[in-house]
Design a protein around this motif. Sequence first.
Motif, PDB file in Angstrom:
ATOM      1  N   SER A  44       7.312 -14.419 -23.475  1.00  0.00           N
ATOM      2  CA  SER A  44       7.191 -14.202 -21.681  1.00  0.00           C
ATOM      3  C   SER A  44       8.223 -13.078 -22.311  1.00  0.00           C
ATOM      4  O   SER A  44       8.699 -12.903 -22.902  1.00  0.00           O
ATOM      5  CB  SER A  44       7.414 -15.454 -21.423  1.00  0.00           C
ATOM      6  OG  SER A  44       6.809 -16.477 -21.048  1.00  0.00           O
ATOM      7  N   GLU A  45       7.916 -12.332 -21.010  1.00  0.00           N
ATOM      8  CA  GLU A  45       8.724 -10.866 -20.441  1.00  0.00           C
ATOM      9  C   GLU A  45       8.861 -11.450 -19.296  1.00  0.00           C
ATOM     10  O   GLU A  45       8.285 -10.750 -18.922  1.00  0.00           O
ATOM     11  CB  GLU A  45       8.685 -10.172 -21.475  1.00  0.00           C
ATOM     12  CG  GLU A  45       9.463  -9.252 -21.239  1.00  0.00           C
ATOM     13  CD  GLU A  45       9.505  -7.621 -22.438  1.00  0.00           C
ATOM     14  OE1 GLU A  45       9.890  -6.769 -21.814  1.00  0.00           O
ATOM     15  OE2 GLU A  45       8.535  -7.989 -22.817  1.00  0.00           O
ATOM     16  N   VAL A  46      10.089 -10.881 -18.338  1.00  0.00           N
ATOM     17  CA  VAL A  46      10.296 -11.096 -17.063  1.00  0.00           C
ATOM     18  C   VAL A  46      11.836  -9.094 -17.577  1.00  0.00           C
ATOM     19  O   VAL A  46      12.424  -8.811 -18.670  1.00  0.00           O
ATOM     20  CB  VAL A  46      11.534 -11.366 -16.589  1.00  0.00           C
ATOM     21  CG1 VAL A  46      11.642 -10.803 -15.226  1.00  0.00           C
ATOM     22  CG2 VAL A  46      10.627 -12.869 -16.777  1.00  0.00           C
ATOM     23  N   ASP A  47      10.346  -8.046 -16.414  1.00  0.00           N
ATOM     24  CA  ASP A  47      11.412  -6.823 -16.615  1.00  0.00           C
ATOM     25  C   ASP A  47      12.956  -7.124 -16.158  1.00  0.00           C
ATOM     26  O   ASP A  47      13.223  -8.113 -15.458  1.00  0.00           O
ATOM     27  CB  ASP A  47      10.309  -6.365 -15.367  1.00  0.00           C
ATOM     28  CG  ASP A  47      11.397  -4.822 -15.324  1.00  0.00           C
ATOM     29  OD1 ASP A  47      11.199  -4.538 -16.318  1.00  0.00           O
ATOM     30  OD2 ASP A  47      11.314  -4.216 -14.063  1.00  0.00           O
ATOM     31  N   GLY A  48      14.063  -6.479 -16.933  1.00  0.00           N
ATOM     32  CA  GLY A  48      14.943  -6.181 -16.686  1.00  0.00           C
ATOM     33  C   GLY A  48      16.302  -7.955 -17.506  1.00  0.00           C
ATOM     34  O   GLY A  48      17.103  -7.879 -16.860  1.00  0.00           O
ATOM     35  N   PHE A  49      14.781  -8.520 -17.788  1.00  0.00           N
ATOM     36  CA  PHE A  49      15.576  -9.552 -17.660  1.00  0.00           C
ATOM     37  C   PHE A  49      15.367 -10.095 -19.433  1.00  0.00           C
ATOM     38  O   PHE A  49      16.415 -10.616 -19.968  1.00  0.00           O
ATOM     39  CB  PHE A  49      15.356 -10.651 -17.152  1.00  0.00           C
ATOM     40  CG  PHE A  49      15.569 -12.497 -17.484  1.00  0.00           C
ATOM     41  CD1 PHE A  49      17.238 -13.297 -16.748  1.00  0.00           C
ATOM     42  CD2 PHE A  49      14.764 -13.201 -18.717  1.00  0.00           C
ATOM     43  CE1 PHE A  49      17.608 -14.345 -17.559  1.00  0.00           C
ATOM     44  CE2 PHE A  49      15.199 -14.226 -18.560  1.00  0.00           C
ATOM     45  CZ  PHE A  49      17.131 -14.799 -18.987  1.00  0.00           C
ATOM     46  N   GLY A  50      14.640  -9.936 -19.976  1.00  0.00           N
ATOM     47  CA  GLY A  50      14.354 -10.705 -21.662  1.00  0.00           C
ATOM     48  C   GLY A  50      13.034 -11.025 -21.508  1.00  0.00           C
ATOM     49  O   GLY A  50      11.776 -10.937 -20.503  1.00  0.00           O
ATOM     50  N   SER A  51      12.881 -11.542 -23.115  1.00  0.00           N
ATOM     51  CA  SER A  51      11.501 -11.969 -23.552  1.00  0.00           C
ATOM     52  C   SER A  51      12.157 -13.389 -24.344  1.00  0.00           C
ATOM     53  O   SER A  51      13.466 -13.537 -24.954  1.00  0.00           O
ATOM     54  CB  SER A  51      11.080 -10.845 -24.299  1.00  0.00           C
ATOM     55  OG  SER A  51      11.592 -10.214 -24.745  1.00  0.00           O
ATOM     56  N   ALA A  52      10.744 -14.377 -24.292  1.00  0.00           N
ATOM     57  CA  ALA A  52      10.876 -15.368 -25.921  1.00  0.00           C
ATOM     58  C   ALA A  52       9.395 -15.743 -25.986  1.00  0.00           C
ATOM     59  O   ALA A  52       8.710 -15.325 -25.437  1.00  0.00           O
ATOM     60  CB  ALA A  52      11.809 -16.388 -24.339  1.00  0.00           C
ATOM     61  N   THR A  53       9.793 -15.936 -27.501  1.00  0.00           N
ATOM     62  CA  THR A  53       8.895 -16.624 -27.699  1.00  0.00           C
ATOM     63  C   THR A  53       8.702 -18.041 -28.306  1.00  0.00           C
ATOM     64  O   THR A  53       9.609 -18.795 -28.907  1.00  0.00           O
ATOM     65  CB  THR A  53       8.489 -15.674 -28.775  1.00  0.00           C
ATOM     66  OG1 THR A  53       8.975 -15.350 -29.538  1.00  0.00           O
ATOM     67  CG2 THR A  53       8.337 -14.022 -28.726  1.00  0.00           C
ATOM     68  N   GLY A  54       7.139 -18.505 -28.741  1.00  0.00           N
ATOM     69  CA  GLY A  54       7.403 -19.702 -29.471  1.00  0.00           C
ATOM     70  C   GLY A  54       6.032 -21.023 -29.250  1.00  0.00           C
ATOM     71  O   GLY A  54       4.984 -19.602 -28.666  1.00  0.00           O
ATOM     72  N   ASN A  55       5.653 -21.404 -29.774  1.00  0.00           N
ATOM     73  CA  ASN A  55       4.388 -22.306 -29.513  1.00  0.00           C
ATOM     74  C   ASN A  55       4.600 -23.160 -28.129  1.00  0.00           C
ATOM     75  O   ASN A  55       5.901 -23.117 -27.622  1.00  0.00           O
ATOM     76  CB  ASN A  55       4.372 -22.999 -31.221  1.00  0.00           C
ATOM     77  CG  ASN A  55       5.496 -24.386 -31.174  1.00  0.00           C
ATOM     78  OD1 ASN A  55       6.226 -23.212 -31.287  1.00  0.00           O
ATOM     79  ND2 ASN A  55       4.865 -25.403 -30.584  1.00  0.00           N
ATOM     80  N   GLY A  56       3.586 -23.450 -27.564  1.00  0.00           N
ATOM     81  CA  GLY A  56       3.003 -24.401 -26.624  1.00  0.00           C
ATOM     82  C   GLY A  56       3.038 -26.028 -26.792  1.00  0.00           C
ATOM     83  O   GLY A  56       3.180 -26.516 -27.879  1.00  0.00           O
ATOM     84  N   ASP A  57       3.350 -26.993 -25.641  1.00  0.00           N
ATOM     85  CA  ASP A  57       3.057 -28.533 -25.778  1.00  0.00           C
ATOM     86  C   ASP A  57       1.317 -28.618 -26.536  1.00  0.00           C
ATOM     87  O   ASP A  57       0.296 -28.253 -25.633  1.00  0.00           O
ATOM     88  CB  ASP A  57       2.752 -28.707 -25.114  1.00  0.00           C
ATOM     89  CG  ASP A  57       5.101 -28.573 -24.138  1.00  0.00           C
ATOM     90  OD1 ASP A  57       5.690 -29.156 -25.160  1.00  0.00           O
ATOM     91  OD2 ASP A  57       4.817 -29.123 -22.436  1.00  0.00           O
ATOM     92  N   LEU A  58       1.571 -29.346 -27.459  1.00  0.00           N
ATOM     93  CA  LEU A  58       0.389 -29.925 -27.664  1.00  0.00           C
ATOM     94  C   LEU A  58      -0.339 -31.248 -27.158  1.00  0.00           C
ATOM     95  O   LEU A  58       0.252 -32.062 -26.593  1.00  0.00           O
ATOM     96  CB  LEU A  58       0.548 -30.833 -29.696  1.00  0.00           C
ATOM     97  CG  LEU A  58      -0.763 -30.726 -30.177  1.00  0.00           C
ATOM     98  CD1 LEU A  58      -1.861 -29.935 -30.325  1.00  0.00           C
ATOM     99  CD2 LEU A  58      -0.372 -31.903 -31.269  1.00  0.00           C
ATOM    100  N   GLN A  59      -1.744 -30.908 -27.073  1.00  0.00           N
ATOM    101  CA  GLN A  59      -2.664 -32.216 -26.439  1.00  0.00           C
ATOM    102  C   GLN A  59      -3.021 -32.308 -26.555  1.00  0.00           C
ATOM    103  O   GLN A  59      -4.189 -31.504 -27.735  1.00  0.00           O
ATOM    104  CB  GLN A  59      -2.896 -30.954 -25.065  1.00  0.00           C
ATOM    105  CG  GLN A  59      -2.176 -30.812 -23.336  1.00  0.00           C
ATOM    106  CD  GLN A  59      -2.809 -29.990 -22.780  1.00  0.00           C
ATOM    107  OE1 GLN A  59      -4.291 -29.604 -23.286  1.00  0.00           O
ATOM    108  NE2 GLN A  59      -2.841 -29.832 -22.273  1.00  0.00           N
ATOM    109  N   LEU A  60      -3.042 -33.652 -26.766  1.00  0.00           N
ATOM    110  CA  LEU A  60      -5.324 -34.540 -27.384  1.00  0.00           C
ATOM    111  C   LEU A  60      -5.200 -35.389 -26.557  1.00  0.00           C
ATOM    112  O   LEU A  60      -4.817 -36.002 -25.793  1.00  0.00           O
ATOM    113  CB  LEU A  60      -3.652 -34.999 -29.036  1.00  0.00           C
ATOM    114  CG  LEU A  60      -3.574 -35.039 -30.233  1.00  0.00           C
ATOM    115  CD1 LEU A  60      -2.728 -35.711 -31.168  1.00  0.00           C
ATOM    116  CD2 LEU A  60      -3.428 -33.804 -30.928  1.00  0.00           C
TER     117      LEU A  60
END
Length: 283
Positions: free
Chosen positions: A91-107
């Motif tokens: 995810s990235e916001v203009d003028g703020f920064g970005s972040a990466t990673g995995n999401g929540d797991l659903q079973l």
Amino acid sequence: MRDLRAIAVSFGAAVALLGSSAAWAGPWKVEPGETYLQLSWARLAADQLADADGNDLDIPDFTQDELALYGAFGFGDRWTATLRAPLYRRSEVDGFGSATGNGDLQLGLQAQLWESGPWRLAARGVVQAPAGDENAGQGALPTGTGVWEVEAWASLGRSFGADGRGYGFVELGHQTRGGGLVDGIVYRAELGRRFGNEGRWLVAVRAWGVEPYQDPADQPTTSAAGLGDDVAYLALGPSLTWECTKGWALEAALDGAAFARNVALGPTVRLGVVYRGGWGGSR
């Protein structure tokens, strides 16, 4: 950066919206020994926010990419097990920064309860484990809720047409959220039909959404998750699937929100590769 807390909540909600339509089990079971796998990429681009009153506000440009794996596995006479794993999010916001990673797991686990002619009725339970990071991007770009969640669904559908190539289903469920987040109603519907030689082309229209039971101000949250309370939306869009060879298909979809509250607004493009076949020694 203006009102970072409000924007963090909206971007967290956009994370939930991005992954909401990936698992369309419907009331039909996967046959014993069979599997359905989908590897999909989705991108959401937004420059507006629907606030708590449903008003559209301008926000800094926001983009999010997600690579996710969805699987459904049939066993027994009526059971289907499902999983959804967001393998990568950025995810990235203009003028703020970005972040990466995995999401929540659903079973999930689905049981086909009843069938009569073209009609099918099923019940499904889904558990969501907090595998993502609710504090990513200083809490403004979370990849998960940070809490355990459970959904219970009822699904009713049927095939139609003399050739049986059309279908439709509706689903209604209850969402239970941990960490003091407000529970809600979740719902989905899909209408589709196959065309062409051997029905290799599938055109479908989908709608899905969530509505919390109460204003979260009446029940303050103890969670710091960006995918927070008072998130509501009705999303819809078309999809096109092409079975390019036996067992393999390509999918494309375009989604958007018809109504939203506390959600970043913008189109979502989805592309996917699907495999259908056997497992565990089956064909």
